[in-house]
Design a protein around this motif. Sequence first.
Motif, PDB file in Angstrom:
ATOM      1  N   GLY A 125       0.776  -1.235   0.000  1.00  0.00           N
ATOM      2  CA  GLY A 125       0.000   0.000   0.000  1.00  0.00           C
ATOM      3  C   GLY A 125       0.806   1.282   0.000  1.00  0.00           C
ATOM      4  N   GLU A 126       2.130   1.194  -0.156  1.00  0.00           N
ATOM      5  CA  GLU A 126       2.940   2.409   0.004  1.00  0.00           C
ATOM      6  C   GLU A 126       2.754   3.401  -1.137  1.00  0.00           C
ATOM      7  OE1 GLU A 126       7.383   3.847   1.401  1.00  0.00           O
ATOM      8  OE2 GLU A 126       7.030   1.718   0.970  1.00  0.00           O
ATOM      9  N   PHE A 127       2.485   2.930  -2.344  1.00  0.00           N
ATOM     10  CA  PHE A 127       2.237   3.877  -3.445  1.00  0.00           C
ATOM     11  C   PHE A 127       0.967   4.681  -3.168  1.00  0.00           C
ATOM     12  CE2 PHE A 127       4.792   0.588  -5.654  1.00  0.00           C
ATOM     13  CZ  PHE A 127       5.812   1.391  -6.124  1.00  0.00           C
ATOM     14  N   SER A 128      -0.093   3.991  -2.714  1.00  0.00           N
ATOM     15  CA  SER A 128      -1.341   4.698  -2.389  1.00  0.00           C
ATOM     16  C   SER A 128      -1.153   5.612  -1.181  1.00  0.00           C
ATOM     17  CB  SER A 128      -2.456   3.688  -2.104  1.00  0.00           C
ATOM     18  OG  SER A 128      -2.742   2.916  -3.244  1.00  0.00           O
ATOM     19  N   LYS A 129      -0.355   5.169  -0.220  1.00  0.00           N
ATOM     20  CA  LYS A 129      -0.096   5.991   0.959  1.00  0.00           C
ATOM     21  C   LYS A 129       0.607   7.286   0.568  1.00  0.00           C
ATOM     22  CE  LYS A 129       2.357   5.849   5.409  1.00  0.00           C
ATOM     23  NZ  LYS A 129       3.168   5.003   6.309  1.00  0.00           N
ATOM     24  N   ARG A 130       1.567   7.193  -0.345  1.00  0.00           N
ATOM     25  CA  ARG A 130       2.255   8.404  -0.797  1.00  0.00           C
ATOM     26  C   ARG A 130       1.305   9.312  -1.570  1.00  0.00           C
ATOM     27  NH1 ARG A 130       8.625   7.481  -2.158  1.00  0.00           N
ATOM     28  NH2 ARG A 130       9.155   6.373  -0.233  1.00  0.00           N
ATOM     29  N   ALA A 131       0.400   8.701  -2.355  1.00  0.00           N
ATOM     30  CA  ALA A 131      -0.598   9.514  -3.064  1.00  0.00           C
ATOM     31  C   ALA A 131      -1.459  10.292  -2.072  1.00  0.00           C
ATOM     32  CB  ALA A 131      -1.466   8.615  -3.935  1.00  0.00           C
ATOM     33  N   GLN A 141     -10.867   8.025  -0.833  1.00  0.00           N
ATOM     34  CA  GLN A 141     -10.578   7.630  -2.212  1.00  0.00           C
ATOM     35  C   GLN A 141      -9.498   6.559  -2.263  1.00  0.00           C
ATOM     36  OE1 GLN A 141      -9.843  11.807  -3.407  1.00  0.00           O
ATOM     37  NE2 GLN A 141     -11.189  11.402  -5.139  1.00  0.00           N
ATOM     38  N   ALA A 142      -8.482   6.679  -1.408  1.00  0.00           N
ATOM     39  CA  ALA A 142      -7.426   5.677  -1.382  1.00  0.00           C
ATOM     40  C   ALA A 142      -7.974   4.304  -1.009  1.00  0.00           C
ATOM     41  CB  ALA A 142      -6.329   6.093  -0.391  1.00  0.00           C
ATOM     42  N   GLU A 143      -8.890   4.266  -0.037  1.00  0.00           N
ATOM     43  CA  GLU A 143      -9.492   2.995   0.352  1.00  0.00           C
ATOM     44  C   GLU A 143     -10.343   2.415  -0.770  1.00  0.00           C
ATOM     45  OE1 GLU A 143     -10.294   3.020   5.047  1.00  0.00           O
ATOM     46  OE2 GLU A 143     -10.918   4.871   4.055  1.00  0.00           O
ATOM     47  N   ALA A 144     -10.886   3.291  -1.631  1.00  0.00           N
ATOM     48  CA  ALA A 144     -11.689   2.824  -2.762  1.00  0.00           C
ATOM     49  C   ALA A 144     -10.842   2.037  -3.756  1.00  0.00           C
ATOM     50  CB  ALA A 144     -12.354   4.006  -3.455  1.00  0.00           C
ATOM     51  N   ALA A 160     -17.160   1.203  -5.921  1.00  0.00           N
ATOM     52  CA  ALA A 160     -15.783   1.622  -5.615  1.00  0.00           C
ATOM     53  C   ALA A 160     -15.351   2.764  -6.529  1.00  0.00           C
ATOM     54  CB  ALA A 160     -14.837   0.435  -5.750  1.00  0.00           C
ATOM     55  N   LEU A 161     -15.746   2.693  -7.807  1.00  0.00           N
ATOM     56  CA  LEU A 161     -15.391   3.765  -8.741  1.00  0.00           C
ATOM     57  C   LEU A 161     -16.043   5.087  -8.347  1.00  0.00           C
ATOM     58  CD1 LEU A 161     -15.465   1.987 -12.227  1.00  0.00           C
ATOM     59  CD2 LEU A 161     -13.506   3.116 -11.151  1.00  0.00           C
ATOM     60  N   ARG A 162     -17.317   5.025  -7.902  1.00  0.00           N
ATOM     61  CA  ARG A 162     -17.980   6.259  -7.466  1.00  0.00           C
ATOM     62  C   ARG A 162     -17.254   6.860  -6.271  1.00  0.00           C
ATOM     63  NH1 ARG A 162     -22.962   3.424  -8.492  1.00  0.00           N
ATOM     64  NH2 ARG A 162     -23.304   3.105  -6.263  1.00  0.00           N
ATOM     65  N   GLN A 163     -16.796   5.993  -5.364  1.00  0.00           N
ATOM     66  CA  GLN A 163     -16.057   6.489  -4.201  1.00  0.00           C
ATOM     67  C   GLN A 163     -14.707   7.047  -4.626  1.00  0.00           C
ATOM     68  OE1 GLN A 163     -16.175   3.935  -0.711  1.00  0.00           O
ATOM     69  NE2 GLN A 163     -14.111   4.558  -0.131  1.00  0.00           N
ATOM     70  N   LEU A 164     -14.051   6.384  -5.596  1.00  0.00           N
ATOM     71  CA  LEU A 164     -12.765   6.868  -6.092  1.00  0.00           C
ATOM     72  C   LEU A 164     -12.909   8.218  -6.780  1.00  0.00           C
ATOM     73  CD1 LEU A 164      -9.761   6.277  -6.476  1.00  0.00           C
ATOM     74  CD2 LEU A 164     -10.337   4.986  -8.536  1.00  0.00           C
ATOM     75  N   THR A 466      -3.083  -2.903   4.879  1.00  0.00           N
ATOM     76  CA  THR A 466      -4.015  -3.930   4.401  1.00  0.00           C
ATOM     77  C   THR A 466      -4.036  -3.996   2.881  1.00  0.00           C
ATOM     78  OG1 THR A 466      -5.926  -2.434   4.346  1.00  0.00           O
ATOM     79  CG2 THR A 466      -5.469  -3.554   6.423  1.00  0.00           C
ATOM     80  N   PHE A 467      -3.399  -3.039   2.198  1.00  0.00           N
ATOM     81  CA  PHE A 467      -3.356  -3.054   0.740  1.00  0.00           C
ATOM     82  C   PHE A 467      -2.355  -4.103   0.263  1.00  0.00           C
ATOM     83  CE2 PHE A 467      -5.019   1.354  -0.625  1.00  0.00           C
ATOM     84  CZ  PHE A 467      -5.892   1.390   0.436  1.00  0.00           C
TER      85      PHE A 467
END
Length: 471
Positions: A125-131, A141-144, A160-164, A466-467
């Motif tokens: 999950g580190e790429f999403s965490k940095r985002a 949005q990251a959790e989506a 999920a797309l709507r949340q993203l 958890t990613f």
Amino acid sequence: SSSRARMGDHGLNPDTIVQRATPAGEGGLAVVRVSGPEARSMAEAVFRRATAPARPLRWRHAYYGRLVDPASGRDVDEVVLTLYAPGASFTGEAMAEIGCHAGPIAVGRVIELFQRLGARPAEPGEFSKRAFLNGRLDLCQAEAICDLVRARSDEAAQAALRQLDGGLSERVRGLRDSLMGLLAEIEVTIDFPDDDLVPVTTDHAERRCEEAMRALDDLLSRAEVGRSLREGVVVAIAGRPNVGKSSLLNGLLGRQRAIVTSEPGTTRDLIEEQITLAGIPFRLVDTAGLRAASGEVEAMGVDLALRAIETADICLVVLDASMPIEAEDRRVMDQVRERCARRVGVLNKRDLPARLTAEQASAALACSAWVHTSAIEPGGTTELERALAELVAGGGISAEGELLTNARHAHLMRMARAELDSAAAAAREGVPVDLVSIRIRAAAEHLGEITGETLVPELVDRIFSTFCLGK
């Protein structure tokens, strides 16, 4: 944002990370992602274009060529290199994506090459965490992204797309902004009592709290449907031996999955399969027939069945409609009544002469519905499928509105609502608005935790851990 500034050491990282972004295994192509301040210079150090370069490599361009080990001069792989500028990449950092061959050796060689240049393996999950830390995504949005990767139906992916896209974030942020505006009004009237300002009354504070609670209730009303969409609905199939439980499972699946014989007690273990009805994933659990066990193995099967019923979201209580209710059926009903609150009654074997009606069955056990089925007739389970979809989501998933699919979000909204309820009650009792505002501020903080505007570093770490790798 101020919340991210408070992240301290959990904020922007100076190091460069590398990881495979596509699933492990063999395939035609894989993507290796490199992100961080040295991503471009590392890529330029090992990439050789297939044609003579007319100009330097540019951001937001893809180039075909080879990766070459600078130590040995040997080719590592034939690749396509794409460079993303800081602020324009997924992570918000300088980033290089390498499309290479997808064999484990080829991918491993690419990752090892960048590690020798100084990149470290990315954590889950580190790429999403940095985002998130770089402001490219909020936490919701990251959790989506995680939800989209794990979606088990088209409707789950759409939610999920709507949340993203930020739909849920916008509604939560709007609610929080409204509460923060109310707090500002209260603080101004407290700090400047002598100015010509209209004071915030307890009636006004109560009304605003109730408006926010109604908005939260609207979101929470679809939380159960959202949870079902994200996690799936566990359905236990229960009944005495030979009422057709395994045939019913096969009928719902549309294929032979469980062994079916006329001998009672054929099913001894739990059999699990997944289907999708009206866009909702269901996990069906066929259980052993419930009766007084004749041996140790059957007793273990009955025990497993009772535990499955107890942990299921819904229990299908199956009766043989060609026979009157027997003592064993009544024992099953008693066991299910004690263990599962959401029940659908099934009068199976409708292809045989009927000797049991829905009215008679309903008098023996209250269920959300009693339906007729035939496991051997085409379309013999249609009525049951409709009843399950109706029980979970009123017949299906609406394409409109935001679905609350994340248990963390639902929990925080319930906490925020409880604080607002306390604030409204205090205002009704005449408690001064400065004291009422304490509860309102707590509600706003809970809402901020959903989008990441108010968070602690430990929670951020726990969420992104958890990613999967590469996300």
